[in-house]
Enzyme design. Sequence first.
Site, PDB file in Angstrom:
ATOM      1  N   ASP A  23      -7.919  -4.023  -0.713  1.00  8.25           N
ATOM      2  CA  ASP A  23      -8.429  -4.227  -2.070  1.00  8.25           C
ATOM      3  C   ASP A  23      -8.434  -5.703  -2.450  1.00  8.25           C
ATOM      4  OD1 ASP A  23      -8.772  -1.432  -2.711  1.00  8.25           O
ATOM      5  OD2 ASP A  23      -6.597  -1.298  -2.772  1.00  8.25           O
TER       6      ASP A  23
ATOM      7  N   HIS B   5       0.845  -1.195   0.000  1.00  4.09           N
ATOM      8  CA  HIS B   5       0.000   0.000   0.000  1.00  4.09           C
ATOM      9  C   HIS B   5       0.874   1.235   0.000  1.00  4.09           C
ATOM     10  CE1 HIS B   5      -3.043   2.938   1.312  1.00  4.09           C
ATOM     11  NE2 HIS B   5      -3.929   2.093   0.860  1.00  4.09           N
TER      12      HIS B   5
END
Length: 431
Positions: free
Chosen positions: A366, A308
């Site tokens: 995600d 991330h």
Amino acid sequence: MAGKSKTAKLIIGANEIELPIHSPSAGANVIDVTTLYNQAGVFTYDPGFTSTASCDSTITFIDGYKGELLHRGYPIDQLADKSHYLEVCFLLLYGYLPTGAELEDFEHRVTTHTMLHEQMMYFFRGFRRDAHPMAVMTGVVGAMSAFYHDSTDITDSWQREVASIRLIAKMPTIAAMAYKYTIGQPFVYPLNNLDYASNFLRMCFAVPAEEYQVNPILSRAMDRIFTLHADHEQNASTSTVRLASSSGANPFACIAAGIACLWGPAHGGANQACLEMLKEIGTVDRIPEYITRAKDKDDPFRLMGFGHRVYKNIDPRARVLKKSADEVLELLGIEDNPLLQVAKELENMALNDQYFIEKKLFPNVDFYSGIILEAMGFPTSMFTPIFAVSRTVGWISQWKEMIADPQVKIGRPRQLYLGETLRDYVDIENR
């Protein structure tokens, strides 16, 4: 803004400039460069604004190295486990956890505003039948200012409140109708006796020809997805909403701008990109090949759904959503689905591979949200619209905070100009 505790000294040639340092309640100190140009005639250069605080805020705090996400001081894992989406909406909007009576009133106000103005149905029909749901959402949300004139005056606190409730309430209806439109099914109107997540699932999957019962496990998983995506500090779409707001634009235009920014594959489209990657891998036996490619810096392939931009540790939202993913897969009995088998094996191999461990490339939110939404039956084109539904309350909370900030100024970044300097126009016959 936090008080000035000390100053930084910047030496430019023979000049020494003193700049105040602000100390936050959490996070790194911030050097205030507001007066830098007036004092020294120079700007700072920070592509992507990754080292620049564009505002002060009391809403959300992220510590990427600790893997910490706090909403008004409350850890996201506690909120996801003990709370639900509309209570988190109240917390983000008003700054505190509501009493039972306050929450009941808030839920009632949201629930009774989920209907859309009936004339907006004609607006949907102006799009091509194969339009992407995000294109439809961007247009419809922007058009809300043409239907709800009584909540566009940003100087009126009551109108700001009405706009906030309307956007939170109507966004699931808009997203579900955008989905129904693209698959050629009739719109399903909301029901006031259902909770927020159940209502959304019903509007997406019910048809007039038969009854539809929402499974509570799927509803809880949907609610968690909404909760975990509700706000994420000054990300690209939130910054877009704030920048649009700084001009005095109406709230519907500002949120439409946020939706447009979210559409980008590097932002809200990441979970869709993750599922497309799993489809590219195809089968479990091909995973080692793709892991080898991911480690090769000369290979353009990247493992989507891992690592991330902010978190240099495990994404705290991913821990929560992994549990929901397991529950949904077990409920639906689709552990044998080839795509989901690839996802689970890829997760297992990456978590135990020293390369990914050292680089802290853990599965992020995600990765798991894409698995859940795929299992529920959503096409990948709906992943980002669902993200937009979730993030609406974060955008609105940031918008309201900005409007009330006495320091607010219209956003106007500067630039490092590298183009031609002054030159004279040449007549066309002499070129």
